[in-house]
Design an enzyme around this catalytic site. Sequence first.
Site, PDB file in Angstrom:
ATOM      1  N   ASP A  68     -15.267  25.117  -7.373  1.00 17.48           N
ATOM      2  CA  ASP A  68     -16.958  25.959  -7.767  1.00 17.48           C
ATOM      3  C   ASP A  68     -17.327  24.680  -8.477  1.00 17.48           C
ATOM      4  O   ASP A  68     -16.836  24.191  -9.296  1.00 17.48           O
ATOM      5  CB  ASP A  68     -16.749  27.035  -9.224  1.00 17.48           C
TER       6      ASP A  68
ATOM      7  N   ASP B 172     -20.407  27.188  -2.563  1.00 20.27           N
ATOM      8  CA  ASP B 172     -20.004  26.018  -3.096  1.00 20.27           C
ATOM      9  C   ASP B 172     -18.575  26.077  -3.908  1.00 20.27           C
ATOM     10  O   ASP B 172     -18.041  25.901  -4.788  1.00 20.27           O
ATOM     11  CB  ASP B 172     -21.137  26.356  -4.275  1.00 20.27           C
ATOM     12  N   GLU B 173     -17.821  27.858  -3.375  1.00 19.95           N
ATOM     13  CA  GLU B 173     -16.723  27.326  -4.345  1.00 19.95           C
ATOM     14  C   GLU B 173     -15.729  28.010  -3.475  1.00 19.95           C
ATOM     15  O   GLU B 173     -15.930  28.911  -1.866  1.00 19.95           O
ATOM     16  CB  GLU B 173     -16.696  28.894  -5.226  1.00 19.95           C
TER      17      GLU B 173
END
Length: 355
Positions: free
Chosen positions: A9, A103-104
């Site tokens: 993350d 973003d993860e």
Amino acid sequence: MQRKIIHIDCDCFYAAVEMRDDPSLRDVPIAVGGQGGRGVVTTCNYRARAFGVRSAMPGGEARRLCPDLVMVPMDMPRYREVSRQVMAIFREVTDLVEPLSLDEAFLDVSEVDAFQGSATLIARYIRDQVRDRVGITVSAGVAPNKFLAKIASDWEKPDGLYVITPDKVAGFVETLPVEKLFGVGKVTAGKLHDREVRTCGDLQRVGQAELVSTFGKQGLRLWDMAHGQDERPVVVTRVAKSVSVERTFSRDLPGKTACLQVVPALVDDLRRRLERKSSRKPLHKLFIKIRYSDFSTHTLERVRDPGVEASPGADEFLPLLDELVTDEQRPVRLLGVGVRFREDGAPVTQLRLFE
């Protein structure tokens, strides 16, 4: 086989990109979004969070909590490009990547032989690569399944790494608050608290039948999570079709001769990346990419002899560069080499592309 799952993350992703690109923002509280009368904060950095600013908070409330808050407008094309760079690093290690957002992502590295087969070493490598090549930090969680890996990635944020080995699962979930379980919000947590259930250890002592009677299908899921169990696979939505290495030079290379000297080092890096992926896919094409000082970009691809199984060497790329570069003295800003994997039924043709 014991699965090895990594959840990665990015730390305050949009804000991290803004701070990376504008040094004046690095030491002040910032929030992305939230402008205007009804705007809401999309994300904020950790300085802003210290004042109580949070994602999805109205911009007006955020400014009340933090009068010095700097509001930055969103730049989604830039964030998507940075996300692409981060995900590309993940796919250098394994094709089993499941992005959850920009973003993860989850990575299944169970069958990766590189890094001694250690998921912890792989996570460290990825974190170092994202920091050095992209300029932002990520937090990682390593565990035997997706549920625990996601919890672990949040355990030592920001810029952290937390590992839950199989022998530590029982002890870890015993004291884990039920609020940490996926799908447990205020309503469900309240119902559990009414039954004196505050940790997964407490939840384990509730009968499965009672959980199903109270929460329906979610009761089964709660039972599994309370015991640290999660059989969900990493779902791949995009299979890597190529691996490449590019280098942008701080000073333009003066011409073709200098490029020829750089190619062997690029190919060595490419071979290492192919080894890290433990890829068994046959190679279909080799390609070379060049970007000149005026930003014009050219790419040349060539089909590789299907009978050759060894990793490509510099001697295979040098003729491509020699053919592609016709101006001996033209300054070069970027140089890259790469391979494309063979698809079932892929035609054996030669292709030349000019962007």
